[in-house]
Design a protein around this motif. Structure first.
Motif, PDB file in Angstrom:
ATOM      1  N   THR A 101       5.135  -2.851  14.135  1.00  0.00           N
ATOM      2  CA  THR A 101       3.961  -3.444  14.756  1.00  0.00           C
ATOM      3  C   THR A 101       2.723  -2.635  14.378  1.00  0.00           C
ATOM      4  N   ILE A 102       1.596  -3.338  14.177  1.00  0.00           N
ATOM      5  CA  ILE A 102       0.307  -2.695  13.953  1.00  0.00           C
ATOM      6  C   ILE A 102      -0.571  -2.958  15.174  1.00  0.00           C
ATOM      7  N   TYR A 103      -1.053  -1.874  15.789  1.00  0.00           N
ATOM      8  CA  TYR A 103      -1.921  -1.976  16.963  1.00  0.00           C
ATOM      9  C   TYR A 103      -3.364  -1.703  16.566  1.00  0.00           C
ATOM     10  N   ASN A 104      -4.299  -2.274  17.326  1.00  0.00           N
ATOM     11  CA  ASN A 104      -5.709  -1.972  17.145  1.00  0.00           C
ATOM     12  C   ASN A 104      -6.005  -0.581  17.689  1.00  0.00           C
ATOM     13  N   PHE A 105      -7.079   0.016  17.200  1.00  0.00           N
ATOM     14  CA  PHE A 105      -7.478   1.366  17.591  1.00  0.00           C
ATOM     15  C   PHE A 105      -7.617   1.503  19.107  1.00  0.00           C
ATOM     16  N   GLU A 106      -8.201   0.497  19.723  1.00  0.00           N
ATOM     17  CA  GLU A 106      -8.422   0.537  21.175  1.00  0.00           C
ATOM     18  C   GLU A 106      -7.119   0.461  21.963  1.00  0.00           C
ATOM     19  N   ASP A 107      -6.038   0.056  21.313  1.00  0.00           N
ATOM     20  CA  ASP A 107      -4.751  -0.117  21.991  1.00  0.00           C
ATOM     21  C   ASP A 107      -3.771   1.014  21.667  1.00  0.00           C
ATOM     22  N   ALA A 108      -4.295   2.191  21.401  1.00  0.00           N
ATOM     23  CA  ALA A 108      -3.437   3.317  21.021  1.00  0.00           C
ATOM     24  C   ALA A 108      -2.390   3.639  22.089  1.00  0.00           C
ATOM     25  N   VAL A 109      -2.762   3.542  23.364  1.00  0.00           N
ATOM     26  CA  VAL A 109      -1.804   3.838  24.432  1.00  0.00           C
ATOM     27  C   VAL A 109      -0.628   2.867  24.374  1.00  0.00           C
ATOM     28  N   LYS A 110      -0.907   1.588  24.098  1.00  0.00           N
ATOM     29  CA  LYS A 110       0.174   0.598  23.972  1.00  0.00           C
ATOM     30  C   LYS A 110       1.097   0.955  22.803  1.00  0.00           C
ATOM     31  N   ALA A 111       0.519   1.510  21.734  1.00  0.00           N
ATOM     32  CA  ALA A 111       1.330   1.910  20.589  1.00  0.00           C
ATOM     33  C   ALA A 111       2.292   3.034  20.976  1.00  0.00           C
ATOM     34  N   TYR A 112       1.798   4.006  21.736  1.00  0.00           N
ATOM     35  CA  TYR A 112       2.662   5.091  22.215  1.00  0.00           C
ATOM     36  C   TYR A 112       3.768   4.539  23.112  1.00  0.00           C
ATOM     37  N   GLU A 113       3.422   3.582  23.963  1.00  0.00           N
ATOM     38  CA  GLU A 113       4.424   3.000  24.852  1.00  0.00           C
ATOM     39  C   GLU A 113       5.499   2.262  24.061  1.00  0.00           C
ATOM     40  N   HIS A 114       5.095   1.597  22.990  1.00  0.00           N
ATOM     41  CA  HIS A 114       6.060   0.908  22.130  1.00  0.00           C
ATOM     42  C   HIS A 114       6.983   1.924  21.457  1.00  0.00           C
ATOM     43  N   LEU A 115       6.401   3.018  20.981  1.00  0.00           N
ATOM     44  CA  LEU A 115       7.211   4.065  20.364  1.00  0.00           C
ATOM     45  C   LEU A 115       8.270   4.578  21.336  1.00  0.00           C
ATOM     46  N   ASP A 116       7.888   4.708  22.591  1.00  0.00           N
ATOM     47  CA  ASP A 116       8.809   5.188  23.618  1.00  0.00           C
ATOM     48  C   ASP A 116       9.967   4.220  23.825  1.00  0.00           C
ATOM     49  N   ARG A 117       9.695   2.914  23.665  1.00  0.00           N
ATOM     50  CA  ARG A 117      10.754   1.902  23.837  1.00  0.00           C
ATOM     51  C   ARG A 117      11.671   1.844  22.625  1.00  0.00           C
ATOM     52  N   GLY A 118      11.206   2.285  21.487  1.00  0.00           N
ATOM     53  CA  GLY A 118      11.972   2.200  20.259  1.00  0.00           C
ATOM     54  C   GLY A 118      11.428   1.125  19.347  1.00  0.00           C
ATOM     55  N   ALA A 119      11.626   1.296  18.051  1.00  0.00           N
ATOM     56  CA  ALA A 119      11.087   0.354  17.067  1.00  0.00           C
ATOM     57  C   ALA A 119      12.012   0.285  15.873  1.00  0.00           C
ATOM     58  N   PHE A 120      11.883  -0.794  15.118  1.00  0.00           N
ATOM     59  CA  PHE A 120      12.592  -0.909  13.831  1.00  0.00           C
ATOM     60  C   PHE A 120      11.566  -0.582  12.755  1.00  0.00           C
ATOM     61  N   GLY A 121      11.621   0.629  12.246  1.00  0.00           N
ATOM     62  CA  GLY A 121      10.588   1.060  11.306  1.00  0.00           C
ATOM     63  C   GLY A 121       9.469   1.772  12.033  1.00  0.00           C
ATOM     64  N   LYS A 122       8.249   1.563  11.575  1.00  0.00           N
ATOM     65  CA  LYS A 122       7.116   2.367  12.020  1.00  0.00           C
ATOM     66  C   LYS A 122       6.157   1.620  12.937  1.00  0.00           C
ATOM     67  N   ILE A 123       5.540   2.378  13.851  1.00  0.00           N
ATOM     68  CA  ILE A 123       4.449   1.899  14.683  1.00  0.00           C
ATOM     69  C   ILE A 123       3.150   2.422  14.080  1.00  0.00           C
ATOM     70  N   VAL A 124       2.220   1.529  13.802  1.00  0.00           N
ATOM     71  CA  VAL A 124       0.977   1.879  13.113  1.00  0.00           C
ATOM     72  C   VAL A 124      -0.211   1.486  13.993  1.00  0.00           C
ATOM     73  N   ILE A 125      -1.259   2.282  13.922  1.00  0.00           N
ATOM     74  CA  ILE A 125      -2.523   1.974  14.592  1.00  0.00           C
ATOM     75  C   ILE A 125      -3.599   1.805  13.532  1.00  0.00           C
ATOM     76  N   ARG A 126      -4.198   0.620  13.476  1.00  0.00           N
ATOM     77  CA  ARG A 126      -5.282   0.372  12.521  1.00  0.00           C
ATOM     78  C   ARG A 126      -6.580   0.899  13.121  1.00  0.00           C
ATOM     79  N   VAL A 127      -7.223   1.818  12.404  1.00  0.00           N
ATOM     80  CA  VAL A 127      -8.434   2.451  12.921  1.00  0.00           C
ATOM     81  C   VAL A 127      -9.673   1.721  12.436  1.00  0.00           C
ATOM     82  N   SER A 128      -9.742   1.426  11.142  1.00  0.00           N
ATOM     83  CA  SER A 128     -10.902   0.705  10.595  1.00  0.00           C
ATOM     84  C   SER A 128     -10.467  -0.212   9.491  1.00  0.00           C
TER      85      SER A 128
END
Length: 343
Positions: A316-343
């Motif tokens: 999943t790719i998260y928006n910069f403003e949603d960084a906390v949601k990205a961390y929460e997803h990482l905590d749940r587990g993922a298939f591959g990588k969790i990415v945050i798009r900054v710009s």
């Protein structure tokens, strides 16, 4: 040249706990003579990043406030007066162990890691010493390239730099997180047989699509080490990527052939283990601690990735403003990588 009076947005950790990660305005850093300033395009999260926020990763060496996240990709927008390795407009990634260029690591390499204790990339701009940056393979987006510095390099360093992986050997990979997925892709590209352990049949199907030949659901098959032995004609795996840690290391020893290689990478289930020494001694198991890798291996890996056209797997790719949601997803587990798009 950037206006130094302008501020940038950056996520900062003010105290341990995800609730203490806030989006702030801070000054854009000024490059020194040998620094490059990059406009961050994307960052990717690793278990290390979560462990830092949670306060379980060397908490005594974490400064506060801290701009977290080690793995960033972006474009050079300004260079110091003495910079020779890069020019404005180049696309680069950070390199976790910023001073480890080649050879054996120095005893203080952890003191110079991005994302703690050095400022990380979860910001609009990031300062990197020119020796600590690596060119992005041209066929990858910033989102894809941001996944390389830890997850990809850890798998490469384990299997190739230390393991000297050869075609026809068997690689056992635990799970389907970032390092594990890259391990599947690298081993498959180099002609190895890949066995993956997972708790999810669905993730097992996806792992097969990436090149895994055998899948073991360790929930359904509790003695997965014995199953590995069966699948390898009684020998055990030549290489094993150990990302779980804890007491499971004993099972990993039994799943690896005599004289086999275990790359000790992660500690998902704990940082301590009661290791049964006799199997290690009698099987003459090679257990190698892996702390990512040096820049020379990173650059070698990028050439191989381009040759084999390996594309990172992003959950999943998260928006910069949603960084906390990205961390929460990482905590749940993922298939591959969790990415945050900054710009």
């Amino acid at each position: 040249m950037l206006e130094k009076s302008i501020a940038m947005k950056a996520w900062q950790l003010h105290a341990f706990g995800l609730e203490n990660l806030t989006l702030d305005e801070v000054a854009v850093p000024t490059p020194g003579p040998n620094d490059i300033l990059i406009k961050v395009g994307a960052v990717s999260l690793n278990f290390r990043d979560k462990a830092i926020v949670d306060g379980i990763y060397e908490p005594e060496m974490i400064p506060k406030p801290l701009i977290p996240v080690s793995d960033a990709a972006g474009t050079v927008v300004e260079i110091g007066a003495n910079v020779t390795r890069f020019k404005v407009g180049d696309r680069v990634t950070s390199h976790l162990y910023s001073k480890w260029i080649d050879g054996q690591p120095a005893p203080n390499e952890p003191d110079f890691c991005f994302g703690a204790p050095l400022p990380g990339g979860l910001a609009q701009y990031m300062l990197i010493h020119e020796e600590s940056a690596v060119n992005v393979p041209s066929y990858l987006t910033d989102e894809e390239a941001s996944t390389l510095p830890i997850a990809a390099l850890t798998a490469w360093f384990s299997l190739v730099t230390y393991g000297n992986l050869k075609a026809g050997e068997t690689v056992l990979i635990q799970g389907t997180g970032g390092v594990s997925i890259f391990g599947i892709q690298i081993a498959n590209a180099l002609g190895a047989k890949v066995i993956v352990t997972t708790s999810s049949d669905q993730k097992g199907i996806k792992a097969r699509e990436l090149g895994a030949q055998e899948i073991i659901n360790y929930v359904k098959t509790a003695d997965w080490a014995a199953e590995v032995t069966k699948l390898t004609n009684g020998q055990g795996a030549d290489h094993l990527l150990e990302v779980v840690g804890g007491e499971g290391l004993n099972h990993s020893v039994l799943a690896t052939r005599v004289g086999g290689h275990i790359s000790l990478i992660g500690f998902l289930t704990g940082q301590k283990t009661n290791l049964d020494l006799m199997p290690v001694i009698f099987r003459q198991t090679n257990i190698q601690g892996i702390a990512v890798g040096h820049r020379a291996a990173f650059e070698e890996m990028n050439k191989a990735f381009a040759q084999h056209h390996i594309k990172p797997v992003i959950d999943t790719i998260y928006n910069f403003e949603d960084a906390v949601k990205a961390y929460e997803h990482l905590d749940r587990g993922a298939f591959g990588k969790i990415v945050i798009r900054v710009s």
